[in-house]
Write a protein that holds these residues in place. Structure first.
Motif, PDB file in Angstrom:
ATOM      1  N   GLY A   1     -12.318 -76.528 -14.394  1.00  0.00           N
ATOM      2  CA  GLY A   1     -11.128 -77.274 -14.011  1.00  0.00           C
ATOM      3  C   GLY A   1     -10.554 -77.996 -15.208  1.00  0.00           C
ATOM      4  O   GLY A   1     -11.112 -77.930 -16.310  1.00  0.00           O
ATOM      5  N   TYR A   2      -9.441 -78.649 -14.972  1.00  0.00           N
ATOM      6  CA  TYR A   2      -8.792 -79.386 -16.060  1.00  0.00           C
ATOM      7  C   TYR A   2      -8.819 -80.883 -15.789  1.00  0.00           C
ATOM      8  O   TYR A   2      -8.543 -81.320 -14.675  1.00  0.00           O
ATOM      9  CB  TYR A   2      -7.347 -78.904 -16.227  1.00  0.00           C
ATOM     10  N   VAL A   3      -9.178 -81.649 -16.824  1.00  0.00           N
ATOM     11  CA  VAL A   3      -9.203 -83.116 -16.746  1.00  0.00           C
ATOM     12  C   VAL A   3      -8.663 -83.671 -18.064  1.00  0.00           C
ATOM     13  O   VAL A   3      -8.584 -82.947 -19.055  1.00  0.00           O
ATOM     14  CB  VAL A   3     -10.637 -83.652 -16.517  1.00  0.00           C
ATOM     15  N   PRO A   4      -8.310 -84.966 -18.117  1.00  0.00           N
ATOM     16  CA  PRO A   4      -7.910 -85.564 -19.393  1.00  0.00           C
ATOM     17  C   PRO A   4      -9.024 -85.384 -20.430  1.00  0.00           C
ATOM     18  O   PRO A   4     -10.216 -85.437 -20.088  1.00  0.00           O
ATOM     19  CB  PRO A   4      -7.716 -87.040 -19.048  1.00  0.00           C
ATOM     20  N   ALA A   5      -8.625 -85.185 -21.687  1.00  0.00           N
ATOM     21  CA  ALA A   5      -9.593 -84.851 -22.743  1.00  0.00           C
ATOM     22  C   ALA A   5     -10.722 -85.878 -22.837  1.00  0.00           C
ATOM     23  O   ALA A   5     -11.863 -85.533 -23.134  1.00  0.00           O
ATOM     24  CB  ALA A   5      -8.870 -84.715 -24.077  1.00  0.00           C
ATOM     25  N   GLY A   6     -10.418 -87.135 -22.535  1.00  0.00           N
ATOM     26  CA  GLY A   6     -11.422 -88.185 -22.619  1.00  0.00           C
ATOM     27  C   GLY A   6     -12.530 -88.064 -21.579  1.00  0.00           C
ATOM     28  O   GLY A   6     -13.565 -88.722 -21.678  1.00  0.00           O
ATOM     29  N   LEU A   7     -12.317 -87.222 -20.575  1.00  0.00           N
ATOM     30  CA  LEU A   7     -13.315 -87.044 -19.515  1.00  0.00           C
ATOM     31  C   LEU A   7     -13.979 -85.680 -19.596  1.00  0.00           C
ATOM     32  O   LEU A   7     -14.636 -85.249 -18.654  1.00  0.00           O
ATOM     33  CB  LEU A   7     -12.655 -87.194 -18.142  1.00  0.00           C
ATOM     34  N   ALA A   8     -13.812 -85.026 -20.753  1.00  0.00           N
ATOM     35  CA  ALA A   8     -14.255 -83.626 -20.848  1.00  0.00           C
ATOM     36  C   ALA A   8     -15.597 -83.460 -21.551  1.00  0.00           C
ATOM     37  O   ALA A   8     -16.015 -82.336 -21.795  1.00  0.00           O
ATOM     38  CB  ALA A   8     -13.179 -82.804 -21.559  1.00  0.00           C
ATOM     39  N   SER A   9     -16.269 -84.571 -21.851  1.00  0.00           N
ATOM     40  CA  SER A   9     -17.532 -84.443 -22.586  1.00  0.00           C
ATOM     41  C   SER A   9     -18.692 -84.153 -21.644  1.00  0.00           C
ATOM     42  O   SER A   9     -18.717 -84.645 -20.512  1.00  0.00           O
ATOM     43  CB  SER A   9     -17.838 -85.734 -23.345  1.00  0.00           C
ATOM     44  N   PRO A  10     -19.671 -83.372 -22.122  1.00  0.00           N
ATOM     45  CA  PRO A  10     -20.860 -83.107 -21.315  1.00  0.00           C
ATOM     46  C   PRO A  10     -21.492 -84.409 -20.830  1.00  0.00           C
ATOM     47  O   PRO A  10     -21.456 -85.429 -21.538  1.00  0.00           O
ATOM     48  CB  PRO A  10     -21.789 -82.363 -22.276  1.00  0.00           C
ATOM     49  N   GLN A  11     -22.056 -84.358 -19.645  1.00  0.00           N
ATOM     50  CA  GLN A  11     -22.671 -85.502 -18.945  1.00  0.00           C
ATOM     51  C   GLN A  11     -21.664 -86.381 -18.214  1.00  0.00           C
ATOM     52  O   GLN A  11     -22.063 -87.274 -17.453  1.00  0.00           O
ATOM     53  CB  GLN A  11     -23.526 -86.399 -19.877  1.00  0.00           C
ATOM     54  N   GLN A  12     -20.373 -86.166 -18.459  1.00  0.00           N
ATOM     55  CA  GLN A  12     -19.362 -86.941 -17.726  1.00  0.00           C
ATOM     56  C   GLN A  12     -19.536 -86.719 -16.229  1.00  0.00           C
ATOM     57  O   GLN A  12     -19.652 -85.590 -15.766  1.00  0.00           O
ATOM     58  CB  GLN A  12     -17.958 -86.495 -18.163  1.00  0.00           C
ATOM     59  N   ARG A  13     -19.541 -87.793 -15.470  1.00  0.00           N
ATOM     60  CA  ARG A  13     -19.653 -87.678 -14.014  1.00  0.00           C
ATOM     61  C   ARG A  13     -18.267 -87.487 -13.417  1.00  0.00           C
ATOM     62  O   ARG A  13     -17.326 -88.214 -13.766  1.00  0.00           O
ATOM     63  CB  ARG A  13     -20.273 -88.951 -13.428  1.00  0.00           C
ATOM     64  N   LEU A  14     -18.143 -86.506 -12.546  1.00  0.00           N
ATOM     65  CA  LEU A  14     -16.903 -86.258 -11.827  1.00  0.00           C
ATOM     66  C   LEU A  14     -17.237 -86.130 -10.347  1.00  0.00           C
ATOM     67  O   LEU A  14     -18.409 -86.029  -9.976  1.00  0.00           O
ATOM     68  CB  LEU A  14     -16.242 -84.957 -12.312  1.00  0.00           C
ATOM     69  N   GLN A  15     -16.191 -86.137  -9.532  1.00  0.00           N
ATOM     70  CA  GLN A  15     -16.374 -85.789  -8.132  1.00  0.00           C
ATOM     71  C   GLN A  15     -15.353 -84.724  -7.766  1.00  0.00           C
ATOM     72  O   GLN A  15     -14.258 -84.685  -8.340  1.00  0.00           O
ATOM     73  CB  GLN A  15     -16.186 -87.008  -7.230  1.00  0.00           C
TER      74      GLN A  15
ATOM     75  N   ASP B   1     -13.220 -83.211  -4.578  1.00  0.00           N
ATOM     76  CA  ASP B   1     -12.793 -83.447  -3.206  1.00  0.00           C
ATOM     77  C   ASP B   1     -12.693 -82.096  -2.510  1.00  0.00           C
ATOM     78  O   ASP B   1     -11.768 -81.326  -2.758  1.00  0.00           O
ATOM     79  CB  ASP B   1     -11.429 -84.155  -3.223  1.00  0.00           C
ATOM     80  N   VAL B   2     -13.701 -81.811  -1.674  1.00  0.00           N
ATOM     81  CA  VAL B   2     -13.699 -80.556  -0.926  1.00  0.00           C
ATOM     82  C   VAL B   2     -13.372 -80.877   0.527  1.00  0.00           C
ATOM     83  O   VAL B   2     -14.204 -81.425   1.246  1.00  0.00           O
ATOM     84  CB  VAL B   2     -15.053 -79.835  -1.027  1.00  0.00           C
ATOM     85  N   ARG B   3     -12.157 -80.592   0.911  1.00  0.00           N
ATOM     86  CA  ARG B   3     -11.677 -80.846   2.275  1.00  0.00           C
ATOM     87  C   ARG B   3     -12.004 -82.255   2.743  1.00  0.00           C
ATOM     88  O   ARG B   3     -12.494 -82.475   3.844  1.00  0.00           O
ATOM     89  CB  ARG B   3     -12.248 -79.789   3.231  1.00  0.00           C
ATOM     90  N   GLY B   4     -11.775 -83.218   1.860  1.00  0.00           N
ATOM     91  CA  GLY B   4     -11.938 -84.616   2.234  1.00  0.00           C
ATOM     92  C   GLY B   4     -13.293 -85.220   1.913  1.00  0.00           C
ATOM     93  O   GLY B   4     -13.458 -86.439   1.973  1.00  0.00           O
ATOM     94  N   ASN B   5     -14.270 -84.380   1.591  1.00  0.00           N
ATOM     95  CA  ASN B   5     -15.582 -84.906   1.204  1.00  0.00           C
ATOM     96  C   ASN B   5     -15.685 -84.973  -0.309  1.00  0.00           C
ATOM     97  O   ASN B   5     -15.366 -84.004  -0.997  1.00  0.00           O
ATOM     98  CB  ASN B   5     -16.698 -83.993   1.738  1.00  0.00           C
ATOM     99  N   LEU B   6     -16.131 -86.123  -0.829  1.00  0.00           N
ATOM    100  CA  LEU B   6     -16.286 -86.273  -2.275  1.00  0.00           C
ATOM    101  C   LEU B   6     -17.707 -85.874  -2.667  1.00  0.00           C
ATOM    102  O   LEU B   6     -18.680 -86.497  -2.234  1.00  0.00           O
ATOM    103  CB  LEU B   6     -16.013 -87.715  -2.696  1.00  0.00           C
ATOM    104  N   LEU B   7     -17.799 -84.832  -3.471  1.00  0.00           N
ATOM    105  CA  LEU B   7     -19.101 -84.298  -3.872  1.00  0.00           C
ATOM    106  C   LEU B   7     -19.296 -84.529  -5.366  1.00  0.00           C
ATOM    107  O   LEU B   7     -18.368 -84.359  -6.161  1.00  0.00           O
ATOM    108  CB  LEU B   7     -19.170 -82.796  -3.560  1.00  0.00           C
ATOM    109  N   ASP B   8     -20.530 -84.901  -5.749  1.00  0.00           N
ATOM    110  CA  ASP B   8     -20.801 -85.246  -7.142  1.00  0.00           C
ATOM    111  C   ASP B   8     -20.950 -84.009  -8.023  1.00  0.00           C
ATOM    112  O   ASP B   8     -21.560 -83.014  -7.634  1.00  0.00           O
ATOM    113  CB  ASP B   8     -22.085 -86.075  -7.234  1.00  0.00           C
ATOM    114  N   ALA B   9     -20.406 -84.138  -9.238  1.00  0.00           N
ATOM    115  CA  ALA B   9     -20.481 -83.055 -10.219  1.00  0.00           C
ATOM    116  C   ALA B   9     -20.705 -83.670 -11.590  1.00  0.00           C
ATOM    117  O   ALA B   9     -20.457 -84.859 -11.802  1.00  0.00           O
ATOM    118  CB  ALA B   9     -19.185 -82.246 -10.220  1.00  0.00           C
ATOM    119  N   VAL B  10     -21.195 -82.871 -12.512  1.00  0.00           N
ATOM    120  CA  VAL B  10     -21.405 -83.328 -13.877  1.00  0.00           C
ATOM    121  C   VAL B  10     -20.891 -82.256 -14.841  1.00  0.00           C
ATOM    122  O   VAL B  10     -21.066 -81.055 -14.606  1.00  0.00           O
ATOM    123  CB  VAL B  10     -22.896 -83.677 -14.128  1.00  0.00           C
ATOM    124  N   VAL B  11     -20.209 -82.718 -15.893  1.00  0.00           N
ATOM    125  CA  VAL B  11     -19.650 -81.794 -16.883  1.00  0.00           C
ATOM    126  C   VAL B  11     -20.786 -81.208 -17.725  1.00  0.00           C
ATOM    127  O   VAL B  11     -21.698 -81.927 -18.151  1.00  0.00           O
ATOM    128  CB  VAL B  11     -18.634 -82.516 -17.786  1.00  0.00           C
TER     129      VAL B  11
END
Lengths: 368, 126
Positions: free
Chosen positions: A331-345, A347-357
């Motif tokens: 996916g695409y995110v601002p460059a400042g959030l693109a480093s490995p280990q960055q925590r993201l979530q 949104d899958v049909r309203g549920n926020l699921l945890d992800a890591v870069v």
């Protein structure tokens, strides 16, 4: 979509006879699966599978300015540095540096090249080449051989030995990212050591009239017929981008993480100014690869990506990675959030699921 | 493919099997699992949830698509199959047995009569 009838590849009857589940894809009626997407993906990771990729465009570029035309439209170094029998991956950029398509250029003879374009972009790419041939490279001739020549991708750890056993293809000379003519029991075909699965393998290009015969010959040798579903699963595991999802004409190759496929120091090429500026100055957004931290609903194309509760981008490709038994995505995110280990979530049909870069690829094949 | 005649079917391809204790076991048909392809995620309601006939009770996700699950009967969820949550491929491998999804205590067992029998369901999916 229009009501234009779907195109058939030379293998269409074979797919139907074998019970392939046929779906419309880029204007073609293509098998999405035979036995099942996961079984086919596993067959490619453990043995060998064959995919009909004849729907992709095969465009021959010949003549005194063939090389100059390709060097202009494609980001790889097609110039003096590209020897005979080599293949190079890169992208075609518009004047703004946006990606019209991605594809491999093969050098078949001194002044004879082949470009493979995505089926969905076939007409656009051909028109783009025609335009530049007419405007600037008149000594380059184009020929679309997509209908005359079929394309079978034979992929997996056993693919090379199986193809070598039925042909005079020599894996020691046709090494990865090389191409040569070969003879399969007396019938000629191009054999390219390329693919879109993350496995070793080849792409065989016989005359369309020989495609069904060659397909059956491979199946007799234990190669598993695979559909486009497995192809998509495998390419995502291998971290290979899909044009139209992970990049498009609004995306430049630097933000797509394809900088290593751009010969920035070669001569001028279409889109060079914006692409060089992006490489020099960085880009606002970046493609990231992420793993979901638990099994659950799958991240899908267009699912919103969040960081600290705020939407920061969206998923371009996502799914289940059977080889790794995790859910993954790009996916695409601002460059400042693109480093490995960055925590993201996600949104899958309203549920926020945890992800890591993470860094690409998700999967790389074991190498001897 | 054989369609078990010991249970009833909805037009949305769920089956409902009345058990000796009076509870109803719910799953999806062989036809539905084949159409979906490889199931990789199943979301099921919590035990204790009240559900209504035809109402959504979860979703079932395959490599390529997401489908809603609908309850063939009204009642209370008394058990969910933890096995399919851990191994979603059970739905593909054994849709009528180990791949069951939820167990419901029905409000009105007569609701089952509004569902299709195996012959009618077979005609629907022929």
């Amino acid at each position: 979509m229009t009501d234009t009838p779907l195109l058939h590849t030379a293998l269409h009857e074979t797919h139907v006879r074998l019970g392939g589940r046929m779906v419309p894809f880029a204007g073609h009626d293509m098998p999405v699966q035979y036995e099942g997407i996961l079984a086919e993906a596993r067959a490619v990771r453990s043995g060998a599978g064959v995919f009909d990729v004849s729907h992709m465009a095969r465009i021959m570029v010949e003549g005194a300015e063939a090389r100059a035309l390709l060097d202009w439209v494609h980001t790889a170094d097609i110039g003096e540095a590209m020897p005979l029998g080599r293949a190079r991956y890169g992208v075609l950029c518009n004047e703004a540096g946006g990606i019209i398509d991605d594809g491999i250029v093969y050098r078949l003879a001194g002044e004879r090249f082949m470009l493979i374009a995505n089926a969905a972009n076939a007409e656009r790419v051909y028109a783009w080449l025609e335009r530049w041939a007419a405007e600037r490279f008149r000594a380059a001739r184009l020929e679309n051989v997509t209908r005359e020549v079929a394309m079978l991708a034979v992929q997996g750890p056993k693919a090379v030995e199986i193809v070598a056993a039925i042909s005079d293809f020599d894996p020691d000379s046709v090494r990865p990212f090389r191409i040569a003519e070969c003879s399969v029991q007396g019938r000629s075909a191009l054999v390219a050591r390329t693919g879109y699965t993350g496995e070793d393998g080849v792409e065989l290009m016989p005359a369309s009239a020989d495609a069904a015969w060659l397909w059956d010959l491979l199946l007799e040798r234990g190669v598993v017929p695979c559909g486009l579903g497995a192809r998509d699963t495998l390419r995502l595991e291998a971290g290979l981008l899909l044009h139209g999802s992970d990049m498009d004409s609004e995306t430049n190759p630097i933000e797509a993480g394809l900088g290593r496929f751009v010969a920035l120091d070669k001569g001028d090429f279409c889109g060079a100014g914006p692409v060089r500026a992006a490489a020099r100055e960085g880009t606002e957004r970046r493609l990231v690869a992420f793993e979901m931290t638990g099994r659950g609903a799958l991240p899908r194309s267009h699912s919103p990506l969040l960081a600290d509760g705020a939407v920061v981008g969206q998923v371009s490709s996502g799914g289940y990675a059977p080889t790794l038994d995790i859910n993954i995505g790009l996916g695409y995110v601002p460059a400042g959030l693109a480093s490995p280990q960055q925590r993201l979530q996600v949104d899958v049909r309203g549920n926020l699921l945890d992800a890591v870069v993470v860094t690409l690829p998700f999967y790389s094949r074991p190498r001897p | 493919m054989a369609i078990p005649d010991d249970r009833r079917y909805s037009k949305e391809h769920e089956w409902a099997l009345v058990e000796e204790s009076g509870t109803v076991l719910i799953g999806i048909s062989e036809f539905a699992q084949a159409e979906l392809g490889d199931v990789v995620y199943v979301e099921l309601p919590k035990v204790g949830t009240q559900v209504t006939q035809g109402g959504p009770i979860g979703e079932i996700e395959s490599v390529k698509a997401v489908s809603d699950l609908f309850s063939p009967v009204s009642g209370e969820i008394v058990e969910v199959n933890e096995g399919v949550k851990a191994n979603p491929e059970l739905v593909n491998e054994s849709p009528y047995e180990n791949g069951w999804l939820v167990r419901i205590k029905p409000d009105d067992p007569a609701q089952l009569d509004t569902l299709l029998d195996a012959t009618q369901y077979g005609a629907l999916t022929a």
